[in-house]
Motif scaffolding. Structure first.
Motif, PDB file in Angstrom:
ATOM      1  N   VAL A   1       0.810  -1.212   0.000  1.00 12.47           N
ATOM      2  CA  VAL A   1       0.000   0.000   0.000  1.00 12.47           C
ATOM      3  C   VAL A   1       0.846   1.265   0.000  1.00 12.47           C
ATOM      4  CG1 VAL A   1      -2.032  -1.066   1.067  1.00 12.47           C
ATOM      5  CG2 VAL A   1      -0.216  -0.126   2.521  1.00 12.47           C
ATOM      6  N   GLY A   2       2.137   1.132   0.343  1.00 11.94           N
ATOM      7  CA  GLY A   2       3.023   2.293   0.351  1.00 11.94           C
ATOM      8  C   GLY A   2       3.921   2.380  -0.858  1.00 11.94           C
ATOM      9  N   ARG A   3       3.568   1.720  -1.960  1.00  8.13           N
ATOM     10  CA  ARG A   3       4.508   1.693  -3.075  1.00  8.13           C
ATOM     11  C   ARG A   3       4.647   3.028  -3.801  1.00  8.13           C
ATOM     12  NH1 ARG A   3      -0.023  -0.754  -4.638  1.00  8.13           N
ATOM     13  NH2 ARG A   3      -0.793  -0.564  -6.792  1.00  8.13           N
ATOM     14  N   ALA A   4       3.722   3.953  -3.610  1.00  7.12           N
ATOM     15  CA  ALA A   4       3.934   5.300  -4.160  1.00  7.12           C
ATOM     16  C   ALA A   4       5.140   5.942  -3.481  1.00  7.12           C
ATOM     17  CB  ALA A   4       2.691   6.160  -3.946  1.00  7.12           C
ATOM     18  N   LEU A   5       5.330   5.659  -2.201  1.00  7.36           N
ATOM     19  CA  LEU A   5       6.512   6.151  -1.492  1.00  7.36           C
ATOM     20  C   LEU A   5       7.765   5.413  -1.959  1.00  7.36           C
ATOM     21  CD1 LEU A   5       5.034   6.359   2.123  1.00  7.36           C
ATOM     22  CD2 LEU A   5       5.133   8.156   0.390  1.00  7.36           C
ATOM     23  N   VAL A   6       7.614   4.144  -2.310  1.00  5.28           N
ATOM     24  CA  VAL A   6       8.740   3.369  -2.832  1.00  5.28           C
ATOM     25  C   VAL A   6       9.190   3.937  -4.175  1.00  5.28           C
ATOM     26  CG1 VAL A   6       9.523   1.082  -3.565  1.00  5.28           C
ATOM     27  CG2 VAL A   6       8.003   1.306  -1.584  1.00  5.28           C
ATOM     28  N   ALA A   7       8.242   4.395  -4.982  1.00  2.94           N
ATOM     29  CA  ALA A   7       8.599   5.003  -6.268  1.00  2.94           C
ATOM     30  C   ALA A   7       9.451   6.249  -6.051  1.00  2.94           C
ATOM     31  CB  ALA A   7       7.330   5.350  -7.051  1.00  2.94           C
ATOM     32  N   ARG A   8       9.119   7.054  -5.033  1.00  2.00           N
ATOM     33  CA  ARG A   8       9.940   8.224  -4.705  1.00  2.00           C
ATOM     34  C   ARG A   8      11.325   7.796  -4.231  1.00  2.00           C
ATOM     35  NH1 ARG A   8       5.950  11.532  -0.700  1.00  2.00           N
ATOM     36  NH2 ARG A   8       3.996  11.197  -1.841  1.00  2.00           N
ATOM     37  N   LEU A   9      11.363   6.710  -3.472  1.00  2.00           N
ATOM     38  CA  LEU A   9      12.637   6.188  -2.987  1.00  2.00           C
ATOM     39  C   LEU A   9      13.529   5.778  -4.152  1.00  2.00           C
ATOM     40  CD1 LEU A   9      14.380   5.111  -0.583  1.00  2.00           C
ATOM     41  CD2 LEU A   9      13.147   2.952  -0.843  1.00  2.00           C
ATOM     42  N   ALA A  10      12.953   5.119  -5.148  1.00  2.00           N
ATOM     43  CA  ALA A  10      13.728   4.704  -6.316  1.00  2.00           C
ATOM     44  C   ALA A  10      14.338   5.914  -7.006  1.00  2.00           C
ATOM     45  CB  ALA A  10      12.841   3.918  -7.283  1.00  2.00           C
ATOM     46  N   LEU A  11      13.569   6.984  -7.106  1.00  2.00           N
ATOM     47  CA  LEU A  11      14.067   8.208  -7.736  1.00  2.00           C
ATOM     48  C   LEU A  11      15.255   8.760  -6.954  1.00  2.00           C
ATOM     49  CD1 LEU A  11      13.628  10.339  -9.971  1.00  2.00           C
ATOM     50  CD2 LEU A  11      12.093  11.534  -8.391  1.00  2.00           C
ATOM     51  N   SER A  12      15.128   8.795  -5.625  1.00  2.00           N
ATOM     52  CA  SER A  12      16.218   9.332  -4.813  1.00  2.00           C
ATOM     53  C   SER A  12      17.455   8.438  -4.855  1.00  2.00           C
ATOM     54  CB  SER A  12      15.767   9.521  -3.359  1.00  2.00           C
ATOM     55  OG  SER A  12      15.548   8.270  -2.728  1.00  2.00           O
ATOM     56  N   GLU A  13      17.259   7.133  -5.102  1.00  2.00           N
ATOM     57  CA  GLU A  13      18.369   6.189  -5.201  1.00  2.00           C
ATOM     58  C   GLU A  13      18.972   6.165  -6.605  1.00  2.00           C
ATOM     59  OE1 GLU A  13      19.723   3.727  -2.902  1.00  2.00           O
ATOM     60  OE2 GLU A  13      18.803   5.028  -1.406  1.00  2.00           O
ATOM     61  N   GLY A  14      18.360   6.870  -7.547  1.00  2.00           N
ATOM     62  CA  GLY A  14      18.844   6.874  -8.926  1.00  2.00           C
ATOM     63  C   GLY A  14      18.622   5.555  -9.646  1.00  2.00           C
ATOM     64  N   ARG A  15      17.560   4.861  -9.288  1.00  3.18           N
ATOM     65  CA  ARG A  15      17.265   3.560  -9.891  1.00  3.18           C
ATOM     66  C   ARG A  15      15.951   3.606 -10.664  1.00  3.18           C
ATOM     67  NH1 ARG A  15      20.254  -0.813  -7.983  1.00  3.18           N
ATOM     68  NH2 ARG A  15      21.672  -0.278  -6.281  1.00  3.18           N
TER      69      ARG A  15
END
Length: 346
Positions: free
Chosen positions: A293-307
């Motif tokens: 349910v928190g994967r929208a936050l995971v998408a932001r995390l991927a951006l910050s990780e450069g992935r």
């Protein structure tokens, strides 16, 4: 037509996914809360079975055995499994035991530790069949799983929660439940560094409501003070963490406070990714696959990780109407599809 209902029985929610001919067609998410009494769990099981109808098999994974409703995790596994089987009306129930695969009810007594909290691996197995390199990050209401996939195989070091916590593969932080102050020693409030009041005044749901990441009616859990779930009421609870009333700072200042707590939460997950990278568990070009349910936050995390970011929905065969809910409840969908695929090979 083959049909399998996959269950992911958690300490806060029961997730159930119905697969027909290897495709998820319906998903339910129900509050169960065994720590408020086993009747809550039993009622959720009965409702799910009634609403999803008859199926040829049941596939089960769980995390609710860790609830303080049970004296030990093994007792939790046995109690939960028995509660389901009693309501299955003779339908075969298969219990997911991680690397050991699916086991019958009669076989679970000796392998309860393998069944306990193995739901993360089911989702990762499904992803690993479709993509050779990835980091699955499943952010639920309570926890966040970080599961490396390497050469098309699940390459996690840990099996149980204790190992996974030590190896950076599990974080006890989620979208709505849990302590907003975890890992926070000082927080900026109204222009001053403030030691927080370490009391159960608020939850992460309050942080996310103030930031607009969680609708007011999205979380079924009761609030810390038993009051409502408006932004204003969430701010009032967060203010208690700083030893203040809401009127002592502006709404913008309280949003800044909430943002600091949210960033602290994500930093704790970033630290675990750094640990995984340090042991070579995640290749530099591996995408992050977001689930829960928190994967929208995971998408932001991927951006910050450069992935690159991939949604777990890309790896779950589901009807368009069920796709989003299946991604929210990935382990339930995964065990249903894994059993359906197994049956197709027989």
């Amino acid at each position: 037509m083959t049909s399998v209902i996959g269950f992911d029985i958690g300490g806060a929610h029961l997730k159930a996914a119905l697969a027909r001919d290897g495709r998820i067609v319906e998903v339910l998410l129900l509050p169960c809360n065994p720590h408020y009494g086993l009747a809550r769990l039993e009622g959720a099981l009965e409702e799910a079975l009634a609403r999803l109808g008859a199926a040829e098999r049941l596939a089960v994974t769980m995390t609710a055995e860790l609830s303080d409703a049970f004296a030990t995790r093994a007792a939790g596994v046995a109690t939960i499994a028995s509660a389901l089987v009693r309501r299955a009306n003779g339908v075969e129930a298969l219990f997911y035991a991680g690397e050991a695969g699916f086991l019958s009810f009669a076989a679970i007594g000796d392998v309860a530790p393998a069944i306990a909290s193995a739901n993360w691996r089911a989702s990762a197995e499904l992803v690993a069949r479709r993509i050779p390199e990835a980091l699955l990050v499943d952010m639920g209401s309570t926890t966040t799983d970080l599961v490396p996939v390497s050469s098309g195989r699940v390459s996690a070091l840990g099996g149980g929660d204790a190992e996974r916590l030590a190896n950076g593969e599990l974080a006890y932080t989620g979208v709505s439940r849990g302590d907003p102050l975890a890992g926070v020693t000082l927080a900026p409030v109204a222009g001053r560094w403030t030691p927080p009041a370490r009391e159960n005044f608020a939850t992460m749901a309050d942080v996310r409501r103030v930031l607009g990441d969680l609708p007011e009616d999205a979380d079924a859990e009761p609030t810390a003070d038993g009051r409502g779930k408006s932004v204003a009421e969430s701010i009032a609870r967060l203010a208690r963490l700083a030893g203040r009333d809401a009127v002592e700072a502006s709404p913008a200042q309280w949003r800044a406070f909430a943002d600091f707590l949210a960033r602290a939460q994500m930093r704790s997950i970033e630290d675990r990714i750094a640990l995984l990278r340090s042991r070579g568990a995640v290749t530099e070009d591996a995408p992050i696959v977001g689930a829960g349910v928190g994967r929208a936050l995971v998408a932001r995390l991927a951006l910050s990780e450069g992935r690159a970011y991939r949604d777990v929905a890309d790896f779950i065969d589901a009807t368009p109407q069920a796709a989003k809910a299946a991604a929210d409840c990935a382990p339930a969908a995964a065990v249903a599809l894994l059993v359906a695929q197994r049956q197709a090979l027989l």
